[in-house]
Enzyme design. Structure first.
Site, mmCIF file in Angstrom:
data_model
loop_
_atom_site.group_PDB
_atom_site.id
_atom_site.type_symbol
_atom_site.label_atom_id
_atom_site.label_comp_id
_atom_site.label_asym_id
_atom_site.label_seq_id
_atom_site.Cartn_x
_atom_site.Cartn_y
_atom_site.Cartn_z
ATOM 1 N N ARG A 164 0.855 -1.189 0.000
ATOM 2 C CA ARG A 164 0.000 0.000 0.000
ATOM 3 C C ARG A 164 0.892 1.240 0.000
ATOM 4 O O ARG A 164 1.000 1.947 0.987
ATOM 5 C CB ARG A 164 -0.916 -0.002 1.229
ATOM 6 C CG ARG A 164 -2.046 1.029 1.173
ATOM 7 C CD ARG A 164 -2.589 1.316 2.548
ATOM 8 N NE ARG A 164 -1.581 1.880 3.438
ATOM 9 C CZ ARG A 164 -1.243 3.173 3.453
ATOM 10 N NH1 ARG A 164 -1.783 4.028 2.628
ATOM 11 N NH2 ARG A 164 -0.328 3.603 4.304
ATOM 12 N N GLU A 181 6.275 0.549 7.288
ATOM 13 C CA GLU A 181 5.876 1.604 6.355
ATOM 14 C C GLU A 181 5.065 1.031 5.201
ATOM 15 O O GLU A 181 5.497 0.094 4.529
ATOM 16 C CB GLU A 181 7.140 2.294 5.811
ATOM 17 C CG GLU A 181 6.884 3.609 5.158
ATOM 18 C CD GLU A 181 6.450 4.689 6.150
ATOM 19 O OE1 GLU A 181 5.594 5.512 5.775
ATOM 20 O OE2 GLU A 181 6.950 4.699 7.287
ATOM 21 N N ASP A 182 3.890 1.584 4.990
ATOM 22 C CA ASP A 182 3.054 1.277 3.826
ATOM 23 C C ASP A 182 2.705 -0.208 3.697
ATOM 24 O O ASP A 182 2.734 -0.771 2.601
ATOM 25 C CB ASP A 182 3.710 1.801 2.541
ATOM 26 C CG ASP A 182 3.629 3.318 2.462
ATOM 27 O OD1 ASP A 182 2.986 3.922 3.334
ATOM 28 O OD2 ASP A 182 4.199 3.901 1.529
ATOM 29 N N ASP A 221 4.525 4.379 11.059
ATOM 30 C CA ASP A 221 4.368 5.801 10.750
ATOM 31 C C ASP A 221 2.989 6.105 10.184
ATOM 32 O O ASP A 221 2.436 7.182 10.419
ATOM 33 C CB ASP A 221 5.460 6.236 9.765
ATOM 34 C CG ASP A 221 5.546 7.747 9.641
ATOM 35 O OD1 ASP A 221 5.420 8.434 10.659
ATOM 36 O OD2 ASP A 221 5.722 8.237 8.513
#
Length: 647
Positions: A248, A338-339, A361
């Protein structure tokens, strides 16, 4: 660890020169010289031993023996352009195996190809003599300041943002200190280049623009060998790891292995904005495949060509990675997720939050920076957080993370139970308002936000029914804050707070111009990606940016300087409060709820100090005793990109 710290490592590591058996003869011992800083102390990396054995000595040593050498085999060969083939590579056929012999030195031509030590034309006359650089550089000697001026002049010639991104990445691979110096001194101009929104396009085209690997790529092929892969990374004292599985990326979806641009970009900001030493940062991409058909069919795609792994296969690989990181780098290494897609992000944070120093994050960093903006905005709109009503478009990682931190802060301020403070916050997802009648079909992270309310199918109707004072977009869906919605917000709020947080710019819920125009200049606006200032009715409105870069670099620095072993929610609240305090009255009068990025290093030091202070109070800090002045200590620990003087 950090300059000015009692944990400073002054050791030197040497890499011996290795030659094939035919060339292993008696040679002059290497001259050992250490790189030092301008104050006479060792440099901030484990300096390579500077060795100087000329190729002439090597060749003479090899040819002095009675036994035939590699060169004796074909002394007149000109296959290599007239250069004597010491290792026999030119005389080998293409189907023969050869050994890729290398020599590691920090002088001469290799020094100019080492990004950690290269200074380009800034090498002084004395350094050029001492490190065998005569003739390898033009005669002019220029300062780092002139180099920065030249680089910025060149950067501004590029009209395409991706070209600027590639120019910055090339500089990072060529001259590390100049890259960070340039970024720090021009952060407001270059932040959109090295990170959002340009990094999104870079990830989409990563396979095409890929030149040199940065970070570690850990795929399903490495299952059972991840610890071995971590040991392939040349730096051993890692303090921060940013890891993604590429599912993502921003608002762009599944980019698979090409998501590496995100960890690389994040860690560049950790060093530039938070002062974490570049050598202590490790970008990692976990490649478990991709469901992006376009990438699977792209001949330039650099990742695994298979459908994305799920279930046990996925969890076993991630668990091996987390275990190997802790085994190789210890308990105090910060692992930033992350993502990751929603279904993995929450599970990973919950699973490893009690055993590792982990931070997401997208969930926690976004929440902290948004809460800081809301705290600052209260000085403009009045009231307390508990007196406001919040409506979200988007109930994924960012949306639920922000909502939870707002509820925690209200609970902290009022003493009310968390279950009660959550009722002040409503979320809309793709199926409409999250209400209790939908409970059975909701994902677990959405269930705390299912309140008693009649079903509402769209955001416009939800705005009219709930009448929020704060509208927050984290949906990843562009142009969803329509004229009707913003006009509705403005009809029952003198100063509606509108935060369009989705990245990149194309996915923003509305533009700054739309927000100010449709609210008749009355809204308090901030976005995830940058927008230019807007002129409306004769007044210029600067556009604030709710960028995670305000929080995570200083947050990470605070964890590191305190030696924290776990992340606690109170640390996130402390970071938000510290950031909000940095917003000046002048900023507020201009409609800005975030401070300018030009002061980001000082802001990061303030955030780091508050996070470290909270770590000590919670008993989660291991670096004892606690420094008397944590702000000053944080600033002293920050990496400096100024050139060092070599001797």
């Amino acid at each position: 660890m950090f300059a000015g710290s009692t944990f400073l490592n002054n050791s030197l590591s040497g890499v011996p020169r290795v030659f094939p058996r035919s060339a292993q003869r008696v040679a002059a011992p290497p001259v050992v010289v250490a790189a030092v800083s301008s104050n006479g102390r060792p440099g901030d990396r484990n300096a390579s031993v500077l060795m100087e054995n000329t190729s002439k000595e090597m060749v003479e040593s090899a040819t002095s023996s009675s036994s035939p050498s590699v060169i004796d085999k074909d002394a007149k060969s000109t296959v290599g352009g007239g250069v004597e083939d010491v290792y026999g590579e030119d005389s080998a056929t293409e189907d023969m195996h050869i050994t890729p012999w290398t020599v590691t030195v920090a002088s001469g031509y290799p020094l100019l190809r080492d990004p950690h030590y290269n200074k380009g034309l800034a090498f002084t006359e004395k350094e050029r003599d001492a490190h065998f650089l005569r003739g390898l550089l033009p005669p002019g000697v220029v300062s780092q300041e002139i180099q920065i001026k030249k680089m910025m002049h060149n950067m501004r010639q590029y009209q395409v943002p991706l070209q600027r991104y590639m120019a910055m990445m090339d500089l990072q691979e060529r001259n590390e200190r100049l890259f960070y110096k340039l970024l720090i001194e021009n952060v407001e101009e270059l932040l959109p280049v090295v990170y959002t929104p340009t990094v999104g396009e870079a990830c989409q085209k990563y396979g095409s623009i890929f030149r040199q690997p940065q970070g570690l790529f850990i795929s399903l092929k490495e299952k059972g060998r991840i610890l071995e892969v971590l040991k392939n990374w040349p730096e051993k004292k890692i303090q921060v790891i940013v890891v993604t599985d590429g599912e993502r990326i921003l608002g762009l979806g599944d980019l698979g292995c090409q998501g590496m641009g995100i960890p690389v970009g994040k860690l560049s900001l950790y060093s530039a904005l938070g002062g974490i030493r570049p050598s202590a940062c490790l970008p990692v991409t976990i490649d478990v495949g991709t469901n992006n058909e376009t990438l699977l069919e792209d001949e330039f795609y650099i990742g695994l060509r298979r459908r994305r792994a799920t279930g046990q296969e996925y969890s076993e690989l991630l668990h091996e990675f987390m275990s190997a990181v802790k085994q190789n780098y210890g308990e105090k290494v910060l692992i930033q997720f992350e993502d990751f897609a929603n279904h993995n992000a929450f599970d990973l944070l919950a699973k490893y939050g009690t055993s590792h120093l982990v931070f997401n994050d997208d969930i926690q960093g976004t929440a902290s920076v948004v809460l800081a903006g809301l705290i600052a905005a209260l000085k403009l709109v009045g009231g307390t957080l508990a007196e406001h009503r919040f409506l979200f478009l988007g109930a994924g990682e960012a949306g639920t993370g922000i909502a939870e931190l707002i509820a925690l802060e209200i609970s902290k301020q009022t003493g009310a139970p968390l279950e009660e403070t959550r009722k002040k916050i409503c979320l809309v997802d793709s199926k409409g308002l999250i209400v209790r009648s939908r409970m059975e079909s909701l994902q677990h992270f959405k269930r705390p936000w299912a309140h008693e309310h009649e079903p509402i199918n769209n955001l416009a109707d939800a705005v009219k029914s709930i009448k929020p004072t704060v509208l927050i977009g984290s949906s990843g869906a562009g142009r969803t804050f329509t004229k009707e919605i913003i006009e509705s917000m403005s009809s029952f709020n003198e100063k509606p707070i509108i935060l369009a947080l989705s990245n990149p710019t194309s996915q923003s819920e509305c533009t700054a111009e739309e927000a100010y125009k449709w609210s008749e200049g009355r809204c308090i606006f901030a976005s995830g990606s940058p927008f230019a200032p807007v002129e409306y009715d004769g007044k210029v409105y600067p556009s604030g940016q709710a960028n995670n870069a305000y929080i995570f670099p200083g947050f990470g620095l605070g964890l590191i300087i305190s030696g924290a072993i776990r992340v606690h929610d109170d640390m996130l609240l402390a970071a938000s409060e510290a950031l909000a305090e940095q917003v000046s009255q002048e900023n507020l009068e201009n409609g800005l709820i975030y401070p300018p990025f030009s002061n980001i290093r000082k802001i990061s030091a303030q955030i780091a100090a508050r996070v470290a202070e909270k770590a000590y109070k919670l008993g989660l800090a291991t670096r004892l005793p606690q420094p008397e002045n944590l702000v000053r200590y944080a600033e002293s620990c920050m990496y400096s990109p100024n050139y060092r003087t070599y001797r």
